[in-house]
Design a protein around this motif. Sequence first.
Motif, PDB file in Angstrom:
ATOM      1  N   THR A 111      93.813  55.111  35.311  1.00  0.00           N
ATOM      2  CA  THR A 111      94.634  55.453  36.809  1.00  0.00           C
ATOM      3  C   THR A 111      93.808  55.543  37.980  1.00  0.00           C
ATOM      4  O   THR A 111      94.075  54.810  38.773  1.00  0.00           O
ATOM      5  CB  THR A 111      95.337  56.875  36.448  1.00  0.00           C
ATOM      6  N   ILE A 112      92.352  55.900  37.529  1.00  0.00           N
ATOM      7  CA  ILE A 112      91.495  55.920  38.783  1.00  0.00           C
ATOM      8  C   ILE A 112      91.005  54.503  39.011  1.00  0.00           C
ATOM      9  O   ILE A 112      90.619  54.006  40.070  1.00  0.00           O
ATOM     10  CB  ILE A 112      90.506  56.986  38.417  1.00  0.00           C
ATOM     11  N   GLY A 113      90.793  53.878  37.966  1.00  0.00           N
ATOM     12  CA  GLY A 113      90.336  52.686  38.027  1.00  0.00           C
ATOM     13  C   GLY A 113      91.402  51.503  38.956  1.00  0.00           C
ATOM     14  O   GLY A 113      90.936  50.759  39.736  1.00  0.00           O
ATOM     15  N   ARG A 114      92.335  51.790  38.709  1.00  0.00           N
ATOM     16  CA  ARG A 114      93.531  51.062  39.343  1.00  0.00           C
ATOM     17  C   ARG A 114      93.542  51.449  40.766  1.00  0.00           C
ATOM     18  O   ARG A 114      93.864  50.798  41.796  1.00  0.00           O
ATOM     19  CB  ARG A 114      94.918  51.165  38.701  1.00  0.00           C
ATOM     20  N   GLN A 115      93.288  52.786  41.096  1.00  0.00           N
ATOM     21  CA  GLN A 115      93.508  53.386  42.487  1.00  0.00           C
ATOM     22  C   GLN A 115      92.352  52.950  43.312  1.00  0.00           C
ATOM     23  O   GLN A 115      92.301  52.580  44.359  1.00  0.00           O
ATOM     24  CB  GLN A 115      93.491  54.841  42.430  1.00  0.00           C
ATOM     25  N   LEU A 116      91.153  52.872  42.544  1.00  0.00           N
ATOM     26  CA  LEU A 116      89.884  52.059  43.218  1.00  0.00           C
ATOM     27  C   LEU A 116      89.891  50.463  43.125  1.00  0.00           C
ATOM     28  O   LEU A 116      88.956  49.829  43.547  1.00  0.00           O
ATOM     29  CB  LEU A 116      88.722  52.484  42.412  1.00  0.00           C
ATOM     30  N   GLU A 117      91.210  50.033  42.658  1.00  0.00           N
ATOM     31  CA  GLU A 117      91.039  48.469  42.560  1.00  0.00           C
ATOM     32  C   GLU A 117      90.065  47.725  41.571  1.00  0.00           C
ATOM     33  O   GLU A 117      89.353  46.883  42.188  1.00  0.00           O
ATOM     34  CB  GLU A 117      91.322  47.641  43.962  1.00  0.00           C
ATOM     35  N   THR A 118      89.589  48.321  40.779  1.00  0.00           N
ATOM     36  CA  THR A 118      88.493  47.727  39.730  1.00  0.00           C
ATOM     37  C   THR A 118      88.975  46.579  39.248  1.00  0.00           C
ATOM     38  O   THR A 118      90.220  46.162  39.104  1.00  0.00           O
ATOM     39  CB  THR A 118      87.971  49.053  38.554  1.00  0.00           C
ATOM     40  N   THR A 119      87.922  45.868  38.463  1.00  0.00           N
ATOM     41  CA  THR A 119      88.182  44.629  37.977  1.00  0.00           C
ATOM     42  C   THR A 119      87.577  44.765  36.302  1.00  0.00           C
ATOM     43  O   THR A 119      86.877  45.850  36.183  1.00  0.00           O
ATOM     44  CB  THR A 119      87.394  43.496  38.758  1.00  0.00           C
ATOM     45  N   GLU A 120      87.751  43.848  36.013  1.00  0.00           N
ATOM     46  CA  GLU A 120      87.155  43.826  34.355  1.00  0.00           C
ATOM     47  C   GLU A 120      85.676  43.875  34.345  1.00  0.00           C
ATOM     48  O   GLU A 120      84.930  44.720  33.488  1.00  0.00           O
ATOM     49  CB  GLU A 120      87.468  42.434  33.674  1.00  0.00           C
ATOM     50  N   GLY A 121      85.025  43.245  35.435  1.00  0.00           N
ATOM     51  CA  GLY A 121      83.521  43.230  35.428  1.00  0.00           C
ATOM     52  C   GLY A 121      82.798  44.611  35.581  1.00  0.00           C
ATOM     53  O   GLY A 121      81.971  45.109  35.028  1.00  0.00           O
ATOM     54  N   GLU A 122      83.644  45.295  36.460  1.00  0.00           N
ATOM     55  CA  GLU A 122      83.086  46.865  36.554  1.00  0.00           C
ATOM     56  C   GLU A 122      83.485  47.897  35.456  1.00  0.00           C
ATOM     57  O   GLU A 122      82.530  48.636  35.223  1.00  0.00           O
ATOM     58  CB  GLU A 122      83.742  47.467  38.011  1.00  0.00           C
ATOM     59  N   LEU A 123      84.511  47.521  34.796  1.00  0.00           N
ATOM     60  CA  LEU A 123      84.865  48.325  33.701  1.00  0.00           C
ATOM     61  C   LEU A 123      83.651  47.998  32.394  1.00  0.00           C
ATOM     62  O   LEU A 123      83.261  48.918  31.721  1.00  0.00           O
ATOM     63  CB  LEU A 123      86.276  48.041  33.117  1.00  0.00           C
ATOM     64  N   MET A 124      83.262  46.764  32.511  1.00  0.00           N
ATOM     65  CA  MET A 124      82.579  46.219  31.402  1.00  0.00           C
ATOM     66  C   MET A 124      81.093  46.839  31.455  1.00  0.00           C
ATOM     67  O   MET A 124      80.310  47.168  30.605  1.00  0.00           O
ATOM     68  CB  MET A 124      82.395  44.835  31.109  1.00  0.00           C
ATOM     69  N   GLN A 125      80.747  46.981  32.761  1.00  0.00           N
ATOM     70  CA  GLN A 125      79.453  47.650  33.421  1.00  0.00           C
ATOM     71  C   GLN A 125      79.383  49.148  33.168  1.00  0.00           C
ATOM     72  O   GLN A 125      78.166  49.617  33.368  1.00  0.00           O
ATOM     73  CB  GLN A 125      78.849  47.132  34.505  1.00  0.00           C
ATOM     74  N   THR A 126      80.526  49.782  33.038  1.00  0.00           N
ATOM     75  CA  THR A 126      80.511  51.253  33.059  1.00  0.00           C
ATOM     76  C   THR A 126      80.033  51.593  31.628  1.00  0.00           C
ATOM     77  O   THR A 126      80.286  51.046  30.622  1.00  0.00           O
ATOM     78  CB  THR A 126      81.897  51.829  33.071  1.00  0.00           C
ATOM     79  N   VAL A 127      78.964  52.784  31.783  1.00  0.00           N
ATOM     80  CA  VAL A 127      78.608  53.177  30.527  1.00  0.00           C
ATOM     81  C   VAL A 127      79.427  54.284  30.255  1.00  0.00           C
ATOM     82  O   VAL A 127      79.881  55.291  30.696  1.00  0.00           O
ATOM     83  CB  VAL A 127      77.008  53.808  30.674  1.00  0.00           C
ATOM     84  N   PHE A 128      79.975  54.072  29.033  1.00  0.00           N
ATOM     85  CA  PHE A 128      80.941  55.244  28.127  1.00  0.00           C
ATOM     86  C   PHE A 128      79.948  56.030  27.212  1.00  0.00           C
ATOM     87  O   PHE A 128      79.360  55.592  26.343  1.00  0.00           O
ATOM     88  CB  PHE A 128      82.141  54.420  27.609  1.00  0.00           C
ATOM     89  N   PRO A 129      80.287  57.338  27.113  1.00  0.00           N
ATOM     90  CA  PRO A 129      79.507  58.524  26.039  1.00  0.00           C
ATOM     91  C   PRO A 129      79.849  58.040  24.784  1.00  0.00           C
ATOM     92  O   PRO A 129      81.025  57.546  24.402  1.00  0.00           O
ATOM     93  CB  PRO A 129      79.647  59.613  26.655  1.00  0.00           C
ATOM     94  N   HIS A 130      78.976  58.236  23.843  1.00  0.00           N
ATOM     95  CA  HIS A 130      79.159  58.306  22.421  1.00  0.00           C
ATOM     96  C   HIS A 130      78.649  59.497  21.759  1.00  0.00           C
ATOM     97  O   HIS A 130      77.696  60.044  22.119  1.00  0.00           O
ATOM     98  CB  HIS A 130      78.139  57.017  21.839  1.00  0.00           C
ATOM     99  N   PRO A 131      79.293  59.931  20.847  1.00  0.00           N
ATOM    100  CA  PRO A 131      80.536  59.422  20.191  1.00  0.00           C
ATOM    101  C   PRO A 131      81.938  60.060  21.142  1.00  0.00           C
ATOM    102  O   PRO A 131      82.139  61.212  21.014  1.00  0.00           O
ATOM    103  CB  PRO A 131      80.642  59.637  18.973  1.00  0.00           C
ATOM    104  N   THR A 132      82.562  59.179  21.513  1.00  0.00           N
ATOM    105  CA  THR A 132      84.033  59.728  22.208  1.00  0.00           C
ATOM    106  C   THR A 132      85.072  58.664  21.989  1.00  0.00           C
ATOM    107  O   THR A 132      84.874  57.547  21.584  1.00  0.00           O
ATOM    108  CB  THR A 132      83.596  59.879  23.874  1.00  0.00           C
ATOM    109  N   LEU A 133      86.494  59.210  22.169  1.00  0.00           N
ATOM    110  CA  LEU A 133      87.544  58.516  21.890  1.00  0.00           C
ATOM    111  C   LEU A 133      87.441  57.515  23.039  1.00  0.00           C
ATOM    112  O   LEU A 133      88.143  56.309  23.110  1.00  0.00           O
ATOM    113  CB  LEU A 133      88.864  59.025  22.313  1.00  0.00           C
ATOM    114  N   SER A 134      86.933  57.929  24.477  1.00  0.00           N
ATOM    115  CA  SER A 134      87.040  56.665  25.452  1.00  0.00           C
ATOM    116  C   SER A 134      86.164  55.651  25.271  1.00  0.00           C
ATOM    117  O   SER A 134      86.463  54.625  26.099  1.00  0.00           O
ATOM    118  CB  SER A 134      86.116  57.843  26.645  1.00  0.00           C
ATOM    119  N   GLU A 135      85.379  55.588  24.378  1.00  0.00           N
ATOM    120  CA  GLU A 135      84.574  54.370  24.219  1.00  0.00           C
ATOM    121  C   GLU A 135      85.642  53.057  23.786  1.00  0.00           C
ATOM    122  O   GLU A 135      85.323  52.082  23.935  1.00  0.00           O
ATOM    123  CB  GLU A 135      83.693  54.487  22.741  1.00  0.00           C
ATOM    124  N   MET A 136      86.694  53.475  23.134  1.00  0.00           N
ATOM    125  CA  MET A 136      87.939  52.462  23.010  1.00  0.00           C
ATOM    126  C   MET A 136      88.417  51.924  24.213  1.00  0.00           C
ATOM    127  O   MET A 136      88.803  50.645  24.297  1.00  0.00           O
ATOM    128  CB  MET A 136      89.128  53.295  22.025  1.00  0.00           C
TER     129      MET A 136
END
Length: 470
Positions: free
Chosen positions: A430-455
């Motif tokens: 939801t935040i990503g859409r509000q900030l008008e994000t693209t796939e490139g920005e999401l791919m470059q984001t570091v997600f913590p491990h181990p978390t469900l958010s990695e999915m």
Amino acid sequence: MAEPQYDLVVLGSGPGGYVAAIRASQLGLKTAIVERESLGGICLNWGCIPTKALLRSAEIFHYMQHAGDYGLKVSGIEADLAAIVKRSRGVAKQLNQGVAHLMKKHGIAVHLGEGVLTGPTALKVKGAKGEEQLTAKHVILATGARARELPFAKADGKRVWTYRHAMVPEEIPGQLLVIGSGAIGIEFASFYNDMGSAVTVVEMLDRIVPVEDADVSAFLEKSLTKQGMKIMTGAGVEALELGADGVAARIKAKDGNVSEDRFSHVIVAVGIVANTEGIGIERLVDMDRGFVKIDPFGRTRTSGLWAIGDCTPGPWLAHKASHEGVTAAEAIAQELGNKELHPHPLDRSNIPGCTYCHPQVASVGLTEAKAKEAGYAVKAGTFPFIGNGKAIALGETEGFIKTVFDAETGELLGAHMIGAEVTELIQGYTIGRQLETTEGELMQTVFPHPTLSEMMHESVLAAYGRALHI
């Protein structure tokens, strides 16, 4: 003419009304709220919050019954229905008292009673202390909505229930019929199924949770069926006959065959009706199928009269109402001279939806089908819970996350989830859409491990053929 008593009066104290009042007070407006029943409205007292308390009890009960899956031994498990309901009502009471504290903290006058407009910015309030007249420079309608009833299935509180009856049961239904498979219907179906009821869900459309992505609907139906529910889509309840010990329901199935089945109880969950009757708005606003028409800031066609929340067009969600309340309060303050404010119109496409059944469902933005209907060339990626280490460790391997992108620009068009804790995960997208994000920005984001958010990360990668763990 006498000076108005208030800058703003809010009619209704649900999550839209009380938040609007708080924001207005923060902005220096002399504010009052009118409430006919309980501070916090339906959401806090009979909706969002107490239902989640019930569902939490059912979730714990479910885990206790499956303790062996976690290497634990438990015996003598049983549900105490009275205690479960008592806890739920206690949660509601605590939050109701919290709203009362917030009103006092922010200096908001509370008028308890039935409020009726006598003009665009004037109200008559009838309460326990008699009748009083209120005037204001602006009025916000935040009167909410109630459950829609079927003409042949009037709720009696004994055998035929609305959500309100279903929250304070005196017994667990032996055989429960749920009419409607939106969020409310499915949540109660999930609760009572976990509590031991034999549950049948009847949905007139071709799939359950029909506003969700088709893949999510199919997965949820399969999961609920596996849990023991009977799901009937493309079906309709044609008649109910109430008896002393149950209800006979005539149900027309998808194939046209009509059967008569017996149930101990019925929950009707077929939508809502706005609370707009008898409040004096007939000649002041335009209506859309019973809901008050507004602009993106909450203005009606009558100057000084605003509307927010469930008495306005959907989606009918508490968080949408709260956001509308803030927007309207800021627009009102701006009209009253605060030039530092620049309220933003509500973007309905960025409002997330959550269903707290088991497994949970959450989404934001366009489904894959809606994106294609809108003319987008689509890239969609799906990642399963079974591919995530944290999900495996939690014993929650059922579900998936799906993301939908514009193939040309990389814009995140929508995200759809089913599984454990997805109602928490959805806010990232939801935040990503509000900030008008693209796939490139999401791919470059570091997600913590181990978390469900990695999915979430893996789902984005999957849309572009780059998933790492499947």
